[in-house]
Design a protein around this motif. Structure first.
Motif, PDB file in Angstrom:
ATOM      1  N   ASP A 128       0.819  -1.216   0.000  1.00 55.00           N
ATOM      2  CA  ASP A 128       0.000   0.000   0.000  1.00 55.00           C
ATOM      3  C   ASP A 128       0.851   1.264   0.000  1.00 55.00           C
ATOM      4  N   ASP A 129       2.136   1.118  -0.315  1.00 55.76           N
ATOM      5  CA  ASP A 129       3.080   2.233  -0.459  1.00 55.76           C
ATOM      6  C   ASP A 129       3.448   2.878   0.870  1.00 55.76           C
ATOM      7  N   PHE A 214       1.506   0.732 -10.056  1.00 55.40           N
ATOM      8  CA  PHE A 214       2.511   1.748 -10.353  1.00 55.40           C
ATOM      9  C   PHE A 214       2.790   2.586  -9.108  1.00 55.40           C
ATOM     10  N   ILE A 215       4.037   3.017  -8.981  1.00 53.59           N
ATOM     11  CA  ILE A 215       4.410   4.061  -8.023  1.00 53.59           C
ATOM     12  C   ILE A 215       5.071   5.177  -8.809  1.00 53.59           C
ATOM     13  N   PHE A 216       4.375   6.321  -8.904  1.00 54.55           N
ATOM     14  CA  PHE A 216       4.880   7.476  -9.633  1.00 54.55           C
ATOM     15  C   PHE A 216       5.641   8.397  -8.670  1.00 54.55           C
ATOM     16  N   ASP A 217       6.357   9.339  -9.247  1.00 54.22           N
ATOM     17  CA  ASP A 217       7.189  10.255  -8.460  1.00 54.22           C
ATOM     18  C   ASP A 217       6.356  11.448  -8.003  1.00 54.22           C
ATOM     19  N   SER A 218       6.091  11.516  -6.690  1.00 56.09           N
ATOM     20  CA  SER A 218       5.352  12.642  -6.109  1.00 56.09           C
ATOM     21  C   SER A 218       6.276  13.671  -5.475  1.00 56.09           C
ATOM     22  N   ASP A 219       7.564  13.589  -5.796  1.00 53.59           N
ATOM     23  CA  ASP A 219       8.559  14.552  -5.309  1.00 53.59           C
ATOM     24  C   ASP A 219       8.576  14.607  -3.787  1.00 53.59           C
ATOM     25  N   LEU A 220       8.826  13.447  -3.184  1.00 53.72           N
ATOM     26  CA  LEU A 220       8.832  13.359  -1.724  1.00 53.72           C
ATOM     27  C   LEU A 220       9.901  14.242  -1.085  1.00 53.72           C
ATOM     28  N   ASN A 221      10.931  14.572  -1.827  1.00 53.25           N
ATOM     29  CA  ASN A 221      12.027  15.360  -1.261  1.00 53.25           C
ATOM     30  C   ASN A 221      11.864  16.857  -1.467  1.00 53.25           C
ATOM     31  N   ARG A 222      10.707  17.307  -1.936  1.00 54.22           N
ATOM     32  CA  ARG A 222      10.534  18.742  -2.178  1.00 54.22           C
ATOM     33  C   ARG A 222      10.583  19.527  -0.872  1.00 54.22           C
ATOM     34  N   ARG A 223      11.055  20.744  -0.960  1.00 55.56           N
ATOM     35  CA  ARG A 223      11.210  21.585   0.230  1.00 55.56           C
ATOM     36  C   ARG A 223       9.881  22.154   0.703  1.00 55.56           C
ATOM     37  N   THR A 224       8.944  22.379  -0.239  1.00 61.58           N
ATOM     38  CA  THR A 224       7.644  22.920   0.146  1.00 61.58           C
ATOM     39  C   THR A 224       6.872  21.865   0.925  1.00 61.58           C
ATOM     40  N   PRO A 225       6.262  22.202   2.056  1.00 64.82           N
ATOM     41  CA  PRO A 225       5.512  21.204   2.827  1.00 64.82           C
ATOM     42  C   PRO A 225       4.406  20.560   2.003  1.00 64.82           C
ATOM     43  N   ASN A 226       4.197  19.267   2.229  1.00 62.40           N
ATOM     44  CA  ASN A 226       3.145  18.552   1.514  1.00 62.40           C
ATOM     45  C   ASN A 226       1.774  19.136   1.832  1.00 62.40           C
ATOM     46  N   VAL A 227       1.537  19.459   3.092  1.00 63.79           N
ATOM     47  CA  VAL A 227       0.267  20.040   3.525  1.00 63.79           C
ATOM     48  C   VAL A 227       0.593  21.332   4.265  1.00 63.79           C
ATOM     49  N   PRO A 228       0.559  22.482   3.598  1.00 64.42           N
ATOM     50  CA  PRO A 228       0.927  23.739   4.265  1.00 64.42           C
ATOM     51  C   PRO A 228       0.008  24.038   5.449  1.00 64.42           C
ATOM     52  N   CYS A 229       0.575  24.679   6.468  1.00 65.04           N
ATOM     53  CA  CYS A 229      -0.224  25.064   7.625  1.00 65.04           C
ATOM     54  C   CYS A 229      -0.745  26.493   7.497  1.00 65.04           C
ATOM     55  N   ASN A 230      -0.325  27.212   6.447  1.00 67.81           N
ATOM     56  CA  ASN A 230      -0.873  28.551   6.198  1.00 67.81           C
ATOM     57  C   ASN A 230      -0.828  28.830   4.706  1.00 67.81           C
ATOM     58  N   THR A 243       6.642  16.583 -10.921  1.00 68.48           N
ATOM     59  CA  THR A 243       7.253  15.294 -11.232  1.00 68.48           C
ATOM     60  C   THR A 243       6.225  14.198 -11.491  1.00 68.48           C
ATOM     61  N   MET A 244       4.981  14.397 -11.091  1.00 71.30           N
ATOM     62  CA  MET A 244       3.960  13.364 -11.210  1.00 71.30           C
ATOM     63  C   MET A 244       3.586  13.119 -12.669  1.00 71.30           C
ATOM     64  N   THR A 245       3.438  11.847 -13.027  1.00 69.53           N
ATOM     65  CA  THR A 245       2.960  11.490 -14.359  1.00 69.53           C
ATOM     66  C   THR A 245       1.459  11.736 -14.434  1.00 69.53           C
ATOM     67  N   ASN A 267      -5.681  12.085 -16.330  1.00 70.12           N
ATOM     68  CA  ASN A 267      -5.628  13.092 -15.264  1.00 70.12           C
ATOM     69  C   ASN A 267      -5.198  12.451 -13.944  1.00 70.12           C
ATOM     70  N   ASN A 268      -4.070  11.778 -13.976  1.00 72.24           N
ATOM     71  CA  ASN A 268      -3.585  11.139 -12.752  1.00 72.24           C
ATOM     72  C   ASN A 268      -2.912  12.148 -11.839  1.00 72.24           C
ATOM     73  N   TYR A 269      -3.198  12.060 -10.549  1.00 74.63           N
ATOM     74  CA  TYR A 269      -2.543  12.905  -9.554  1.00 74.63           C
ATOM     75  C   TYR A 269      -2.170  12.092  -8.317  1.00 74.63           C
ATOM     76  N   GLN A 270      -2.131  10.783  -8.453  1.00 72.02           N
ATOM     77  CA  GLN A 270      -1.817   9.913  -7.318  1.00 72.02           C
ATOM     78  C   GLN A 270      -0.480   9.216  -7.520  1.00 72.02           C
ATOM     79  N   ARG A 271       0.186   8.988  -6.407  1.00 74.29           N
ATOM     80  CA  ARG A 271       1.471   8.293  -6.435  1.00 74.29           C
ATOM     81  C   ARG A 271       1.280   6.784  -6.631  1.00 74.29           C
TER      82      ARG A 271
END
Length: 305
Positions: A128-129, A214-230, A243-245, A267-271
């Motif tokens: 389940d990734d 499939f496991i696509f690249d969701s840019d796990l190492n990006r500096r911007t927070p995945n879920v911003p708090c503001n 990076t997502m396909t 219109n895929n947006y999932q890893r």
């Protein structure tokens, strides 16, 4: 310790046999005096990142059917100062939810899952990734036995059981839009020139293919927070990682040796993406058509079952 000089590091990192989650926050120790305490309010101690969390800390030893996750797991005050953060709590919840499902399926109590099905628990989480440090996901038999080729680059990391970059190792495949990756279920080569897609030989060994993972690249190492708090007014809008396909097509060889499209996503947006299929074929291809911004395509895993 003399037999394994690296053992202290392994113990500190929590390489438990029943590792089902991980943390990475420092031991962020708040003083119990709270706001009235006149000294330093918090002491930060470094911690390994990541460190493993065992399944045995997620169920009760005296209430036989009780599982727990989040800030009520079995941990010392020092350990809790790291495991209490929200991202870690979230994956603890995934671990016990999966454990509960396995317990119900096999008519076991939580302790029985550890005694009899901890391997299934870990493999289900990774399927389940869910990332489990120092563990490798089992590769389906059909994926392992097939011949794996690509129009460019080395596709072998797609079936190494590690679905994200670890340190300096990418564990993925990179190609241009319009390139392809192919599983062939026999030893007969297929022409790949632009003039023909015919088989060189009419003989074939067809396999039933029921699911693609499939496991696509969701840019796990990006500096911007995945879920911003503001969300500042003039901030860049949050969107799907570049990076997502976004769009891809799946093709399979038919009985005449022609490539036929069997699935397409626009219109895929999932890893993690699973696609159910119902075909018999001797070869199957993945063709990326578009990303959410980059000119190249990056993929961590493709399994056929």
């Amino acid at each position: 310790l003399m037999a394994d000089p690296d053992l202290p590091n392994k113990v500190a990192e929590g390489r438990f046999d029943d590792l089902v989650a991980y943390g990475g926050w420092s031991t962020d120790d708040h003083h119990p005096g709270g706001m009235r305490w006149r000294g330093q309010p918090t002491i930060f101690h470094p911690a390994p990142s990541p460190f493993g969390i065992p399944y045995r800390s997620l169920y009760s030893r005296n209430v036989k059917n009780l599982l727990f996750a989040g800030r009520n797991i079995s941990a010392t005050h020092a350990a809790m100062s790291s495991t209490r953060v929200m991202a870690t709590c979230a994956i603890l919840g995934q671990a016990i939810g999966t454990a509960a499902a396995i317990a119900v399926r096999h008519r076991l109590l939580p302790g029985g899952v550890y005694q009899e099905k901890v391997g299934e628990l870990k493999q289900t989480l990774m399927e389940d990734d869910c990332y489990l440090p120092w563990n490798i996901r089992e590769i389906p038999a059909l994926t392992k036995s097939a011949q794996l080729t690509a129009s460019e680059g080395d596709p072998e990391p797609l079936r190494n059981g590690i679905d994200r970059p670890i340190g300096d190792v990418d564990n993925g495949w990179t190609g241009r839009i319009g390139s392809w990756i192919q599983y062939t279920f026999n030893d007969i080569p297929v022409r790949r020139d632009s003039q023909s897609t015919k088989r060189r030989d009419s003989q074939s060994t067809k396999q039933k293919v029921r699911e693609l993972r499939f496991i696509f690249d969701s840019d796990l190492n990006r500096r911007t927070p995945n879920v911003p708090c503001n969300y500042p007014i003039h901030a860049e809008p949050v969107s799907v990682p570049q990076t997502m396909t976004r769009s891809f097509r799946i093709e399979a060889l038919d009985k005449n040796g022609e490539w036929k499209a069997i699935a397409q996503e626009n219109n895929n947006y999932q890893r993690l993406v699973r696609i159910k299929t119902d075909i018999e074929t001797s070869a199957i291809r993945f063709i990326p058509l578009m990303t959410w911004g980059l000119e190249s395509v990056h993929l961590f895993a493709w399994d056929v079952r």
